[in-house]
Design an enzyme around this catalytic site. Structure first.
Site, PDB file in Angstrom:
ATOM      1  N   GLN A  94       6.832   3.281 -35.314  1.00  0.00           N
ATOM      2  CA  GLN A  94       7.705   2.387 -34.521  1.00  0.00           C
ATOM      3  C   GLN A  94       8.621   3.279 -33.672  1.00  0.00           C
ATOM      4  O   GLN A  94       9.831   3.341 -33.866  1.00  0.00           O
ATOM      5  CB  GLN A  94       8.503   1.474 -35.469  1.00  0.00           C
ATOM      6  CG  GLN A  94       9.300   0.374 -34.773  1.00  0.00           C
ATOM      7  CD  GLN A  94       8.464  -0.689 -34.081  1.00  0.00           C
ATOM      8  OE1 GLN A  94       7.331  -0.939 -34.473  1.00  0.00           O
ATOM      9  NE2 GLN A  94       8.999  -1.305 -33.032  1.00  0.00           N
ATOM     10  N   LYS A 193     -10.270   1.843 -29.857  1.00  0.00           N
ATOM     11  CA  LYS A 193      -9.770   0.800 -30.767  1.00  0.00           C
ATOM     12  C   LYS A 193      -8.839  -0.170 -30.048  1.00  0.00           C
ATOM     13  O   LYS A 193      -8.010   0.233 -29.246  1.00  0.00           O
ATOM     14  CB  LYS A 193      -9.006   1.457 -31.911  1.00  0.00           C
ATOM     15  CG  LYS A 193      -8.379   0.471 -32.885  1.00  0.00           C
ATOM     16  CD  LYS A 193      -7.777   1.172 -34.078  1.00  0.00           C
ATOM     17  CE  LYS A 193      -6.451   1.804 -33.800  1.00  0.00           C
ATOM     18  NZ  LYS A 193      -5.747   2.254 -34.998  1.00  0.00           N
ATOM     19  N   ARG A 195      -6.083  -3.078 -31.206  1.00  0.00           N
ATOM     20  CA  ARG A 195      -5.423  -3.682 -32.374  1.00  0.00           C
ATOM     21  C   ARG A 195      -5.189  -5.165 -32.123  1.00  0.00           C
ATOM     22  O   ARG A 195      -4.592  -5.552 -31.137  1.00  0.00           O
ATOM     23  CB  ARG A 195      -4.105  -2.956 -32.690  1.00  0.00           C
ATOM     24  CG  ARG A 195      -3.481  -3.424 -33.974  1.00  0.00           C
ATOM     25  CD  ARG A 195      -2.404  -2.482 -34.468  1.00  0.00           C
ATOM     26  NE  ARG A 195      -2.907  -1.351 -35.246  1.00  0.00           N
ATOM     27  CZ  ARG A 195      -3.347  -1.445 -36.496  1.00  0.00           C
ATOM     28  NH1 ARG A 195      -3.375  -2.601 -37.116  1.00  0.00           N
ATOM     29  NH2 ARG A 195      -3.770  -0.383 -37.132  1.00  0.00           N
ATOM     30  N   ASP A 219      -8.709  10.770 -39.549  1.00  0.00           N
ATOM     31  CA  ASP A 219      -7.542  10.126 -38.932  1.00  0.00           C
ATOM     32  C   ASP A 219      -6.283  10.699 -39.578  1.00  0.00           C
ATOM     33  O   ASP A 219      -6.361  11.403 -40.586  1.00  0.00           O
ATOM     34  CB  ASP A 219      -7.622   8.603 -39.160  1.00  0.00           C
ATOM     35  CG  ASP A 219      -6.854   7.815 -38.101  1.00  0.00           C
ATOM     36  OD1 ASP A 219      -6.205   8.423 -37.236  1.00  0.00           O
ATOM     37  OD2 ASP A 219      -6.897   6.567 -38.149  1.00  0.00           O
ATOM     38  N   SER A 223      -3.817   3.364 -43.937  1.00  0.00           N
ATOM     39  CA  SER A 223      -2.860   2.448 -44.559  1.00  0.00           C
ATOM     40  C   SER A 223      -3.611   1.270 -45.173  1.00  0.00           C
ATOM     41  O   SER A 223      -4.023   1.324 -46.327  1.00  0.00           O
ATOM     42  CB  SER A 223      -1.838   2.007 -43.505  1.00  0.00           C
ATOM     43  OG  SER A 223      -0.894   1.157 -44.096  1.00  0.00           O
ATOM     44  N   GLY A 225      -6.545   0.473 -44.287  1.00  0.00           N
ATOM     45  CA  GLY A 225      -7.958   0.847 -44.227  1.00  0.00           C
ATOM     46  C   GLY A 225      -8.701   0.143 -43.099  1.00  0.00           C
ATOM     47  O   GLY A 225      -9.866   0.446 -42.839  1.00  0.00           O
ATOM     48  N   GLY A 226      -8.028  -0.799 -42.423  1.00  0.00           N
ATOM     49  CA  GLY A 226      -8.685  -1.588 -41.369  1.00  0.00           C
ATOM     50  C   GLY A 226      -9.365  -0.724 -40.315  1.00  0.00           C
ATOM     51  O   GLY A 226     -10.524  -0.976 -39.947  1.00  0.00           O
ATOM     52  N   THR A 227      -8.674   0.297 -39.859  1.00  0.00           N
ATOM     53  CA  THR A 227      -9.217   1.149 -38.789  1.00  0.00           C
ATOM     54  C   THR A 227     -10.469   1.886 -39.250  1.00  0.00           C
ATOM     55  O   THR A 227     -11.503   1.881 -38.581  1.00  0.00           O
ATOM     56  CB  THR A 227      -8.138   2.189 -38.371  1.00  0.00           C
ATOM     57  OG1 THR A 227      -6.950   1.483 -38.020  1.00  0.00           O
ATOM     58  CG2 THR A 227      -8.596   3.045 -37.219  1.00  0.00           C
TER      59      THR A 227
END
Ligand code: R5P
Length: 294
Positions: A94, A193, A195, A219, A223, A225-227
């Site tokens: 962020q 990618k 998002r 990577d 976090s 695991g989505g990516t």
């Protein structure tokens, strides 16, 4: 020089201390019955350069506050320098106001770290997609180390990859993919990618030829695991043979690890910036070396 570890940094502090031929100094950390934190440093640190190791993962607010208490106390006890080793740096993602009114949390955190008396900072693969170097935000000397060569060396030693190719799941991961590829002696490329939400990403292919090749997918953070899962799916559908997954920070929120194995990964490896079941690679030598050279 002295080394102390916060609640999430004691194991790594011990390994760094071993590399530097030092002992970890004692710190007592507990809670009062009302939930407030109690902290006591059990050694005379006056006049010393003190390294604090604290990873800001899983309970970032809790662990950051503990770092603030530790640093302020150690400074107050007369330490000459307080060197922060925050191997996983929460809130780095962020680093911008993406939507009107949002907190730029990264900047707030950096200000507080400086305010409590930190004199120098080391982190590992700090998530910096919009900021080029930590020095652009911090006013104290701040260094970003990379664990990509250590991860690649581990993969090289533990697997016999055939026709290897290193893939980053998005454009920003080019830096880790290219570094790892050099160590392994392989080609590299990245996926593109998009998002769609906190836990949902869509990955479209670039011109990749992974058919029949063993892939190291790398990577900085895993976090949810989505990516990685989406990247694995794309790579498998394109004919990738073996799939090895590596990351610096295995946050592995919820059941990410199981889902990554289910998506076809043969091995998942991360570092001990975040203690996890796959933290097979230690960043201790990297950190010790950087401290020695500082
Ligand atoms: C994003 O730009 C990062 O480099 C990682 O790809 C991301 O943080 C991974 O998050 P998740 O595992 O939740 O997809």
């Amino acid at each position: 020089m002295k080394i102390v570890g916060g609640s999430s940094g004691r194991a790594l502090a011990t390994l760094v201390a071993r590399e530097l031929d030092l002992k970890v100094s004692g710190v007592e950390i507990k809670r009062f019955p009302d939930g407030e934190k109690y902290l006591r440093v059990d050694e005379d640190l006056a006049g010393q350069d003190v390294v604090i190791v604290q990873s800001i993962n899983h309970e970032p607010d809790e662990l950051l506050f503990e770092y603030f208490l530790l640093c302020d106390t150690i400074k107050d006890l007369g330490a000459s320098k307080v060197i922060a080793v925050l191997p996983y740096f929460a809130y780095a993602r962020q680093d911008s106001r993406f939507n009107p009114g949002e907190a730029v949390s990264f900047k707030t955190v950096t200000k507080l770290i400086e305010y409590v008396g930190t004199t120098e900072l080391f982190s590992v693969d700090m998530h910096q997609h919009r900021i080029e170097r930590p020095a652009d935000v911090f006013r104290i000397p701040a260094h970003n180390l990379t664990a990509a060569p250590l991860l690649a060396e581990y993969v090289k030693a533990k697997t016999s990859l055939e026709k290897p190719i290193v893939i980053g799941p998005d454009e920003e991961s080019e830096q880790w993919a290219s570094t790892a590829a050099k160590v392994i002696g392989a080609d590299h490329d990245v996926l593109e990618k998009k998002r769609l939400g906190a836990e949902k990403v869509e990955i479209t292919t670039r011109r990749l030829d992974v058919r029949g090749r063993d892939v190291l997918l790398i990577d900085d953070i895993i976090s949810t695991g989505g990516t990685i899962i989406e990247a694995s799916r794309i790579l498998k559908s394109q004919g990738a043979r073996r799939l090895i997954v590596a990351c610096t920070h295995p946050i592995l929120a919820q059941n990410a690890l199981a889902r990554i194995y289910e998506s076809g990964a043969e091995i998942v490896v991360g570092t001990d910036t975040v203690p996890s079941p796959v933290s097979f690679v230690s960043v201790a030598p990297l950190i010790a070396d950087a401290i020695r050279r500082a």
